[in-house]
Design an enzyme around this catalytic site. Structure first.
Site, PDB file in Angstrom:
ATOM      1  N   TYR A   1      -3.322  16.639  24.497  1.00 32.85           N
ATOM      2  CA  TYR A   1      -4.521  16.424  25.332  1.00 32.85           C
ATOM      3  C   TYR A   1      -4.279  15.205  26.253  1.00 32.85           C
ATOM      4  CZ  TYR A   1      -9.349  14.858  26.163  1.00 32.85           C
ATOM      5  OH  TYR A   1     -10.523  14.421  26.730  1.00 32.85           O
TER       6      TYR A   1
ATOM      7  N   ASP B   1      -4.371  17.131  15.996  1.00 35.65           N
ATOM      8  CA  ASP B   1      -5.623  17.513  16.659  1.00 35.65           C
ATOM      9  C   ASP B   1      -5.868  18.994  16.369  1.00 35.65           C
ATOM     10  OD1 ASP B   1      -7.598  18.347  18.503  1.00 35.65           O
ATOM     11  OD2 ASP B   1      -7.036  16.770  19.909  1.00 35.65           O
TER      12      ASP B   1
ATOM     13  N   LYS C   1     -16.847  19.717  20.853  1.00 37.60           N
ATOM     14  CA  LYS C   1     -16.548  21.102  21.280  1.00 37.60           C
ATOM     15  C   LYS C   1     -17.242  22.111  20.355  1.00 37.60           C
ATOM     16  CE  LYS C   1     -13.568  18.813  23.822  1.00 37.60           C
ATOM     17  NZ  LYS C   1     -13.967  18.290  25.106  1.00 37.60           N
TER      18      LYS C   1
HETATM   19  C1  LIG Z   1      -7.863  19.065  22.425  1.00 37.06           C
HETATM   20  C2  LIG Z   1      -8.843  17.949  22.655  1.00 37.06           C
HETATM   21  N1  LIG Z   1      -8.844  16.930  21.787  1.00 37.06           N
HETATM   22  C3  LIG Z   1      -9.685  15.890  21.949  1.00 37.06           C
HETATM   23  C4  LIG Z   1     -10.561  15.852  23.006  1.00 37.06           C
HETATM   24  C5  LIG Z   1     -11.414  14.637  23.196  1.00 37.06           C
HETATM   25  O1  LIG Z   1     -12.709  14.824  22.773  1.00 37.06           O
HETATM   26  P1  LIG Z   1     -13.908  13.976  23.398  1.00 37.06           P
HETATM   27  O2  LIG Z   1     -14.127  14.520  24.777  1.00 37.06           O
HETATM   28  O3  LIG Z   1     -15.014  14.187  22.448  1.00 37.06           O
HETATM   29  O4  LIG Z   1     -13.454  12.558  23.443  1.00 37.06           O
HETATM   30  C6  LIG Z   1     -10.612  16.899  23.912  1.00 37.06           C
HETATM   31  C7  LIG Z   1     -11.577  16.891  25.026  1.00 37.06           C
HETATM   32  O5  LIG Z   1     -11.517  17.694  25.934  1.00 37.06           O
HETATM   33  C8  LIG Z   1      -9.701  17.970  23.749  1.00 37.06           C
HETATM   34  O6  LIG Z   1      -9.658  18.996  24.628  1.00 37.06           O
END
Ligand SMILES: Cc1ncc(COP(=O)(O)O)c(C=O)c1O
Length: 398
Positions: A116, A188, A213
């Site tokens: 990410y 993740d 999400k």
């Molecule tokens: C795969 C993934 N991990 C972590 C995150 C981060 O989450 P947050 O937006 O709640 O900080 C995202 C956000 O788009 C994501 O797509």
């Protein structure tokens, strides 16, 4: 409640709830809290001891969590099979707290190249500034990761399927290599949610969720969770606490509410995404669809081996077209609205630029790339929306 012996679907409904302790009320109360009062100096000192020992059982101050926080943490822990979970203000907070918990100056971090984007930037711009050596690796490395280990390798960070390009990683092979060297593994797991993949049962030490999400599912809150095995809980909890990460009470409550319907939503997201992905594969405008649930996706065999389902998020690269054509397609979509994030009930699209976020691997495509989140709408309407988008793309050719 006791969670042993129940299936995932039953846990989704019951884990983290204790109506008997709340006057029979089905859901846990929302504690709005900064101050926690103590009945005596003795009790105050007891909570200090609890915190110092790393037990974090009691409640001392709003930042460190409330019974509402514990309800969500208990539920996600029951679902993923860990020891305890840590709530953070957003998914990126769970990522950064978990990395900072185990890394110090001079340590070597191996992180998957298609991670990410903001996690990549955190490593490159913050961890590197504090002396951590950051190295990106090929998502398809599998057991070959061992060849990248240094004496100073402390953490291997995975995300599967990866962001934007959706490669499936061989998590068990990577974990096996790491375990042999005492290297901490963090993954993740947001794409799969606690339903489709269980990192801790594959030996991963910390499983990260952007609860923003699918867990919340309604595009109306930000929240992160790090589910930890026993040896790795205290460092992550302490780091989150010291760095000042905590979730808001209403967001935590809504995430818990979202969790209850996760199975129904995920099933529908996955069914519709497969229909849309298959339709896209047959379009002349599309070069490649990147979705491990597709039988001809390069990651399909690994996905089938390790995952029990899919989400509604996938990528696609288009054949060559002008910027004007691409914008004509995306600017006026009726249902696939332009916006970041995913996991909510509604469909979304974003243009993606994977080549700007890769250093271990080259990313090549003949045309622009997109990421689609397939929501809970009627898939026929979604397909019609994309069809109109392609018509606009062609009309803008002249
Ligand atoms: C795969 C993934 N991990 C972590 C995150 C981060 O989450 P947050 O937006 O709640 O900080 C995202 C956000 O788009 C994501 O797509």
């Amino acid at each position: 409640m006791t969670t042993q012996g129940f299936s995932t679907d039953t846990l989704l409904v019951h884990a983290g709830r204790d109506p008997e302790r709340h006057h029979g009320i089905v859901n846990p109360p929302v504690y709005h809290c900064s101050t926690v009062l103590f009945s005596s100096v003795d009790q105050l000192l007891e909570t200090r001891r609890d915190r110092a020992s790393g037990a974090f059982e009691g409640f001392t101050y709003g930042r460190e969590g409330t019974p509402t926080t514990r309800a969500l943490e208990d539920a996600i822990t029951a679902l993923e099979g860990g020891f305890r979970a840590v709530t953070t203000s957003c998914g990126l907070g769970a990522i950064s707290a978990s990395l900072m918990a185990f890394l110090q100056a001079g340590d070597h971090l191996l992180i998957v190249d298609s991670v990410y984007g903001p996690a990549r930037h955190f490593c490159e711009e913050v961890l590197a500034k504090f002396g951590v050596i950051v190295e990106f690796f090929d998502p398809l490395v599998a057991g070959g990761i061992a060849a990248l280990f240094r004496d100073t390798t402390r953490v291997v960070y995975m995300e599967s399927p990866c962001s934007l390009t959706f490669e499936v990683m061989d998590v068990p092979a990577i974990v096996q290599a790491c375990r042999a060297r005492g290297i901490v593994t963090v993954m993740d797991n947001t794409w799969g949610s606690p339903l489709c993949f269980k990192p801790l049962s594959h030996g991963v030490n910390v499983s990260i969720h952007a609860a923003t999400k699918y867990i919340s599912g309604h595009s109306d809150l930000m929240l992160g969770l790090a589910v930890c095995d026993e040896p790795h809980f205290i460092p992550v909890k302490k780091m989150a606490s010291m760095a000042g990460y905590c979730g808001g009470p209403d967001d935590i409550y809504m995430a818990l509410r979202g969790l209850r319907t996760l199975r129904l939503r995920m099933t529908r997201h996955a069914e519709s995404a497969l229909l849309v992905a298959r339709w896209l594969q047959n379009r002349p405008e599309v070069h490649r669809v990147m979705y491990p649930a597709l039988p001809d996706d390069p990651g399909h065999a690994l996905w089938q081996r390790d995952f029990t389902g899919a989400s509604g998020l996938f990528g696609a690269t288009l054949n060559a077209c002008s910027d004007k054509q691409f914008a004509a397609m995306l600017d006026t979509m009726a249902l696939f609205k332009l916006g970041y994030s995913w996991g909510g009930f509604e469909s979304l699209v974003v243009p993606t630029y994977p080549s700007t976020l890769r250093s271990a691997l080259a990313y090549e495509a003949p045309g622009p790339s997109i990421r689609l989140h397939v929501g809970l709408e009627d898939p026929d309407d979604l397909i019609r929306d994309l069809e109109s988008g392609f018509a606009r793309l062609h009309a803008a050719a002249s």
